[in-house]
Write a protein that holds these residues in place. Structure first.
Motif, PDB file in Angstrom:
ATOM      1  N   ARG A  33       0.754  -0.947   0.108  1.00  0.00           N
ATOM      2  CA  ARG A  33       0.383   0.002   0.316  1.00  0.00           C
ATOM      3  C   ARG A  33       0.604   1.542  -0.368  1.00  0.00           C
ATOM      4  O   ARG A  33       1.751   0.971   0.462  1.00  0.00           O
ATOM      5  CB  ARG A  33      -1.037   0.148   1.309  1.00  0.00           C
ATOM      6  CG  ARG A  33      -2.337  -1.272   1.646  1.00  0.00           C
ATOM      7  CD  ARG A  33      -2.415  -0.929   2.498  1.00  0.00           C
ATOM      8  NE  ARG A  33      -1.342  -1.500   3.897  1.00  0.00           N
ATOM      9  CZ  ARG A  33      -1.014  -0.455   4.844  1.00  0.00           C
ATOM     10  NH1 ARG A  33      -1.382   0.654   4.576  1.00  0.00           N
ATOM     11  NH2 ARG A  33      -0.166  -1.206   5.753  1.00  0.00           N
ATOM     12  N   GLN A 138       1.696  -0.091   9.640  1.00  0.00           N
ATOM     13  CA  GLN A 138       1.443   1.396  10.119  1.00  0.00           C
ATOM     14  C   GLN A 138       2.303   2.082  10.675  1.00  0.00           C
ATOM     15  O   GLN A 138       2.886   1.642  10.951  1.00  0.00           O
ATOM     16  CB  GLN A 138       0.044   1.255  10.650  1.00  0.00           C
ATOM     17  CG  GLN A 138      -0.514   3.042  10.459  1.00  0.00           C
ATOM     18  CD  GLN A 138      -1.345   3.153   8.836  1.00  0.00           C
ATOM     19  OE1 GLN A 138      -1.868   2.340   8.376  1.00  0.00           O
ATOM     20  NE2 GLN A 138      -1.385   4.278   8.488  1.00  0.00           N
ATOM     21  N   LEU A 389     -14.070  -1.210  -1.872  1.00  0.00           N
ATOM     22  CA  LEU A 389     -14.053  -2.204  -0.819  1.00  0.00           C
ATOM     23  C   LEU A 389     -15.051  -3.268  -0.496  1.00  0.00           C
ATOM     24  O   LEU A 389     -15.130  -4.536   0.295  1.00  0.00           O
ATOM     25  CB  LEU A 389     -13.791  -1.903   0.706  1.00  0.00           C
ATOM     26  CG  LEU A 389     -13.487  -0.524   0.661  1.00  0.00           C
ATOM     27  CD1 LEU A 389     -13.152   0.403   2.151  1.00  0.00           C
ATOM     28  CD2 LEU A 389     -11.396  -1.357   1.173  1.00  0.00           C
ATOM     29  N   ALA A 432      -7.632  -2.291   1.063  1.00  0.00           N
ATOM     30  CA  ALA A 432      -7.005  -0.568   1.644  1.00  0.00           C
ATOM     31  C   ALA A 432      -5.944   0.353   0.334  1.00  0.00           C
ATOM     32  O   ALA A 432      -6.656   1.602  -0.053  1.00  0.00           O
ATOM     33  CB  ALA A 432      -6.276  -0.362   2.947  1.00  0.00           C
TER      34      ALA A 432
END
Length: 547
Positions: A33, A138, A389, A432
């Motif tokens: 991502r 993250q 999504l 995502a």
């Protein structure tokens, strides 16, 4: 005999193969991502600038002094860039490594305290907990803090345990003090505050004061100072405002006042913790409700009670703060996983079977959510992105439904339930990517990278995208915006423009310049007759140039 030997070999090889596959997927996910605003852009850009400038002492963000946090993670990420190149995977590598090491430290501590079964359950539960996986993937400072605080807990618990030989207690406490210094270099004084409050609360609650005599206080504190203090001293010499800003503002004022505009109600972390514990909500709730009990005759250090106090202290401490963010309570998840894993076996199995039923129910809910998602999306600008999504939600629902059903039939469903939860969260992380244009400057950068001249000025007008400097490999001049860069702009005001009028004057004299702004700002400047044309766009953001 051969078939028996082969069966034994398969039973030994299978866990190793599964663990290896898990580790590979854990690290492979780090680069799938783009970086999201704001934290990921910030914590990738600071080490990029550190590496580019060669200044490893004073952290800078957008070429402005940025000392809200200590530099350990910046150093680690800059080293990752040096070895693997400046890319998203390398930016998240340190965070992902800290997450995996936290799982291993937790499992090792469980093995030392309660044996192999508890170690296996602790590792599986923590590695498949929603909050743990998401924040290990993250780019924030909280996973690094969690690793070091977990290592501090592990060293302290082993040092205080009755079975530990007296000659070895000091070594384990040195590990605790050294890892506390690592936590300080990640996020500051909280590295001492949380363990100190936990030990004090534990001693008062259980009337156990012996741990205070086993702290190796003088040598341990000397080790902490040797590791943690030199950076502070050097920073004070280079930036005279360091002490006031870093310690007073960023610790005391941030905690006690609403200076950061991050106020949330006292109950804020209750739903955060419940969501972060998924899918293990029931065993987590039971652990928090019962792990405080110890034997009435207990006179030795009780690790379960100490871990319970730690969990409560972390939760209450951050709940009382006037600045709250979702990741703040991450350091309690490893302790909570240890409490769950060490629970009474039969009760835990009953809770796990109910957890499997919950996973099945969640699967049905996810599939229903995928079906009605279009009806829930009312913002025409965002609906196309969130609409992507649907397929991930459907896939998560099918995995949860099937995995929960299989796990429910097993004598010990921990591994199957954990694998089901892990796969579901992996699907969510992959999905995502569909909403990335809403939260990342990667797409903007891809549209204009070819058009940027190396020496051309670039402005951020009344806005600032934390990820864009990282993707473009360059900083921007801030126009009529300050935010968290206010301290750096006060030190070096010439690096910003205070008004649109000043920007307009510069813009007319710089035909190669580019500017980032929001559509409303673009419309305002066009009405004022400033010559500009849109070069790139993403939802809510534009990059403009001269016609």
């Amino acid at each position: 005999m051969t078939s028996v030997s082969d069966a034994v070999t398969r039973r030994r090889v299978a866990p190793v193969a599964i663990a290896a596959a898990f580790a590979v997927s854990w690290f492979a996910l780090l680069g799938v991502r783009p970086l999201f605003n704001p934290d990921e852009g910030r914590y990738a850009e600071i080490p990029r600038e550190m590496l580019a400038s060669g200044d490893w002492l004073v952290p800078r963000l957008n070429n402005l002094v940025y000392i809200e946090k200590p530099p350990l993670q910046y150093w680690a990420t800059a080293l990752s860039f040096e070895v693997f190149g400046t890319n998203v995977w390398a930016a998240r590598l340190y965070t992902g490594l800290c997450g995996l090491l936290t799982v291993l430290v937790s499992a090792a501590l469980a093995w030392r305290l309660w044996g192999g079964d508890s170690a296996r359950r602790a590792g599986i539960m923590l590695a498949s907990t929603f909050g743990m996986i998401i924040l290990a993937q993250q780019l924030t400072l909280d996973m690094s803090l969690t690793f070091f605080t977990t290592l501090t807990l592990a060293g302290f618990c082993v040092a205080q345990e009755a079975r530990t030989q007296e000659a070895h207690r000091r070594h384990w406490m040195w590990l605790a003090w050294g890892s506390a210094a690592g936590a300080f270099l990640t996020k500051g004084l909280v590295a001492l505050v949380l363990p100190g409050l936990t030990l004090l609360a534990y001693s008062l609650l259980y009337r156990h004061w012996r741990p205070w005599r086993r702290l190796s206080l003088l040598t341990g504190l000397a080790l902490f100072v040797l590791i943690a203090v030199p950076w502070c001293v050097l920073m004070q010499r280079h930036v005279p405002q360091f002490f006031d800003f870093f310690f007073i503002r960023e610790h005391f004022q941030r905690f006690l006042t609403r200076i950061e505009d991050r106020y949330e109600p006292l109950w804020f972390f209750i739903p955060v913790l419940a969501t972060g514990c998924l899918p293990w909500i029931l065993p987590a709730a039971r652990a928090l409700g019962s792990a405080w009990r110890i034997r009435k005759t207990a006179t030795q250090f009780e690790p379960r009670a100490f871990l319970w106090v730690w969990s409560v202290v972390v939760f209450v401490f951050f709940s009382l703060s006037d600045a709250k963010l979702i990741p703040y309570i991450l350091p309690l998840l490893p302790a909570l996983a240890l409490l769950m894993a060490s629970a009474e076996t039969e009760q835990l199995r009953r809770d796990l079977r109910r957890t499997c039923a919950g996973i099945i129910t969640a699967g049905i809910g996810l599939m229903a959510g995928a079906a009605i998602l279009p009806q829930l999306l009312h913002d025409p600008d965002r609906a196309p992105y969130f609409g992507q999504l649907r397929l991930p939600l459907l896939a998560m629902g099918l995995v949860a439904l099937g995995g929960g059903w299989i796990a429910r039939a097993r004598p010990d469903p921990t591994a199957t339930a954990g694998a089901t939860a892990y796969v579901c969260i992996v699907i969510l992380l992959l999905g995502a990517r569909g909403v990335a244009p809403l939260y990342s400057g990667a797409m903007l950068a891809a549209q204009i990278r070819h058009a940027i001249m190396p020496a051309a000025p670039m402005y951020a007008v009344r806005t600032y995208d934390q990820t864009l400097p990282f993707y473009l490999g360059r900083t921007m001049t801030l126009v009529d915006t300050r935010g968290e860069l206010d301290f750096g702009l006060r030190l070096e005001p010439a690096k910003g423009l205070a008004s649109l009028e000043l920007f307009a004057s510069h813009w007319r004299n710089e035909p190669d310049a580019l500017a980032l702004m929001e559509p409303d700002t673009y419309a305002l400047l066009q009405r004022q007759g400033l010559p500009m044309v849109i070069q790139a766009s993403s939802p809510g953001r534009l990059i403009v140039s001269h016609p």
